[in-house]
Design a protein around this motif. Structure first.
Motif, short mmCIF file in Angstrom:
data_model
loop_
_atom_site.label_atom_id
_atom_site.label_comp_id
_atom_site.label_asym_id
_atom_site.label_seq_id
_atom_site.Cartn_x
_atom_site.Cartn_y
_atom_site.Cartn_z
N ARG A 112 0.82 -1.21 0.00
CA ARG A 112 0.00 0.00 0.00
C ARG A 112 0.86 1.26 0.00
O ARG A 112 0.32 2.37 0.08
CB ARG A 112 -0.93 0.02 1.23
N THR A 113 2.16 1.10 -0.09
CA THR A 113 3.08 2.23 -0.06
C THR A 113 3.36 2.69 -1.50
O THR A 113 4.13 2.05 -2.23
CB THR A 113 4.39 1.87 0.66
N GLY A 114 2.75 3.79 -1.89
CA GLY A 114 2.85 4.27 -3.26
C GLY A 114 4.26 4.51 -3.74
O GLY A 114 4.62 4.08 -4.86
N PRO A 115 5.13 5.18 -2.96
CA PRO A 115 6.50 5.41 -3.43
C PRO A 115 7.26 4.13 -3.72
O PRO A 115 8.08 4.07 -4.65
CB PRO A 115 7.13 6.19 -2.26
N TRP A 116 7.02 3.09 -2.91
CA TRP A 116 7.67 1.80 -3.15
C TRP A 116 7.25 1.21 -4.48
O TRP A 116 8.07 0.75 -5.28
CB TRP A 116 7.35 0.85 -2.00
N LEU A 117 5.95 1.22 -4.76
CA LEU A 117 5.45 0.68 -6.02
C LEU A 117 6.00 1.45 -7.21
O LEU A 117 6.39 0.87 -8.23
CB LEU A 117 3.91 0.72 -6.03
N ALA A 118 6.03 2.78 -7.09
CA ALA A 118 6.51 3.62 -8.19
C ALA A 118 7.99 3.36 -8.47
O ALA A 118 8.40 3.22 -9.63
CB ALA A 118 6.28 5.09 -7.86
N THR A 119 8.79 3.29 -7.41
CA THR A 119 10.23 3.10 -7.59
C THR A 119 10.53 1.71 -8.13
O THR A 119 11.40 1.54 -9.00
CB THR A 119 10.97 3.33 -6.27
N ALA A 120 9.83 0.69 -7.62
CA ALA A 120 10.04 -0.67 -8.13
C ALA A 120 9.70 -0.75 -9.61
O ALA A 120 10.44 -1.37 -10.39
CB ALA A 120 9.18 -1.66 -7.33
N ALA A 121 8.61 -0.12 -10.03
CA ALA A 121 8.22 -0.14 -11.44
C ALA A 121 9.28 0.54 -12.30
O ALA A 121 9.67 0.02 -13.36
CB ALA A 121 6.86 0.55 -11.62
#
Length: 459
Positions: free
Chosen positions: A229-238
């Motif tokens: 649910r952590t948006g910055p983590w998802l964005a950086t991983a992508a």
């Protein structure tokens, strides 16, 4: 904790930490450049078969990477949470990487099975060492600037691995193999494995964990629920996955591009470097420049903006390379250097972002899950390499590639798809993902201040 926040990491420790990524970089660069070629052009397997193998093994990584992150977060030893795995995992890491290229003469089915088993084990060993290694960066200092500086050293060594593979990879394969490319690839990988063991043991011996662990952690299931649910983590991983995919697809198809599209016969064009070696060396030199540039710029520019700029540079350079004449050796080399600059900026900033995200999660949720957060970086790199290496396999299979033969127009188009067009296209959504990264420099300063005050309180 205030003293830890103000403590400057000494050069010896920065070098000691960074050198371990020389080992990881050598592995992934060598796999990226030679794995598909070894099993397809030399081993006679179908390109799509290896492409599918690379994708399916990521299903295992999707489980093992976060699991290793959660395990290392909960490890308690006299050496810390993350450092022990550098000691325990170094030798298996070296042995299993070599085993991939030790395939004996077998039927195609047996060779494919060998590839599945040994590559899966090698990637598991990579996870066991590299997830805690990445987690160590998150606790080496509570200061974001110090972590970014250590990350820059790490990325310099990572880029150095590309230089070594670029300058020495094809040359060592040629010289050690004595005309037998498969033997040359195996012996070169054996040398890399021995050096890698030394690098990880050096990192273990020279580093220190400065952020103490929490008395107890939450449940692994709860940590995962918070993470997704952590948006910055998802964005950086992508962004990291797509950025590495672009580079790995070019790397995995480069040997095929120069051999079949450009018609290169492997003759040295500069000193002892053939065109393929020159191509890889230009990428790695650009990556070193990008690491230095990115580390300097992140002090005054938000990291998400730098990622977008790096992606734009990479797309522009890849497409310019595509439109250059096939025999334009030096213009191609210069353009490839700028692809490397963009990649270097992307990597040094992405690694720094992952440690910032670990602090963000701790600040917002009061959960120490550095290893789990950093597992995303390891998974991103491995997934990007796998996707990038799989793309040439599928593209060449679908367009009629035949190993060792003169290729038709469709097969040449398939190689160009994997070498230029798909990598450029992959970078666009990675840049878009950065629009959802909300941790700017102002928020990060507040996070550091609040966490320092919290950690100074008596437990």
């Amino acid at each position: 904790m205030a003293s830890a926040a103000n403590e400057r990491i000494k050069l010896k420790e920065k070098l000691g930490y960074g050198v371990a990524d020389l080992a990881s970089g050598l592995y992934l660069n060598f796999f990226s450049f030679f794995l598909l070629y070894f099993f397809v052009d030399l081993g006679g397997l179908a390109p799509a078969a290896i492409g599918l193998m690379l994708l399916l093994t990521k299903l295992v990584d999707a489980i093992t990477d976060p699991m290793m992150g959660a395990i290392s977060d909960r490890t308690r030893t006299r050496w810390g949470r993350y450092r022990p795995y550098l000691l325990w995992g170094a030798i298996p890491f070296g042995l299993l990487g070599t085993l991939v290229f030790a395939a004996p003469e077998m039927s195609n089915g047996a060779t494919l099975a060998w590839a599945y088993v040994t590559y899966s084990l090698a990637m598991l060993a990579y996870t066991v060492v590299n997830v805690p290694y990445g987690g160590l960066l998150g606790v080496i200092s509570p200061n974001a600037t110090q972590r970014a500086s250590v990350a820059a050293y790490r990325m310099v060594f990572s880029a150095t691995s590309g230089i070594l593979i670029g300058i020495l990879g094809t040359t060592m394969v040629r010289e050690l193999g004595g005309g037998d490319e498969a033997r040359g690839i195996f012996l070169t990988m054996s040398c890399i494995a021995a050096l890698s063991v030394f690098c990880f043991l050096t990192a273990f011996a020279t580093t220190k964990e400065r952020i103490p662990p929490a008395v107890e952690n939450g449940s692994i299931k709860g940590d995962l629920a918070v993470l997704i649910r952590t948006g910055p983590w998802l964005a950086t991983a992508a962004a990291a996955i797509l950025g590495v995919t672009a580079i790995a697809s070019r790397a995995g198809s480069a040997l095929f591009f120069f051999k079949y599209v450009a018609g290169d016969d492997g003759t040295p064009v500069f000193l002892f470097l053939d065109r393929t070696a020159l191509f890889f060396t230009a990428l790695a030199l650009g990556q070193v420049s990008g690491v230095v540039l990115g580390n300097f710029l992140q002090r005054s520019i938000d990291k998400s903006h730098l990622i977008i700029a790096a992606g734009t540079l990479k797309v522009s350079a890849i497409m310019l390379f595509y439109f250059l004449p096939l025999d334009a050796v030096w213009p191609q080399t210069i353009v490839q250097y700028f692809v490397g600059v963009g990649f270097g900026v992307l990597m040094v900033i992405a690694y720094a972002m992952f440690t910032d995200i670990a602090e963000y999660v701790d600040w917002r949720s009061k959960l120490q899950m550095t290893g789990l957060v950093i597992a995303a970086s390891v998974f991103a790199i491995k997934t990007g390499v796998a996707f990038g290496a799989a793309i040439p396999g599928f593209a060449m299979q679908w367009t009629g590639f035949v190993p060792g033969e003169s290729q038709g127009e469709a097969a040449l188009w398939g190689i160009n798809l994997a070498f230029a067009l798909i990598p450029a296209a992959a970078l666009v959504p990675g840049a878009v993902a950065m629009l959802f990264y909300r941790i700017d420099r102002r928020l990060l300063a507040r996070i550091e201040s609040d966490l320092a005050a919290r950690r100074a309180l008596p437990s």
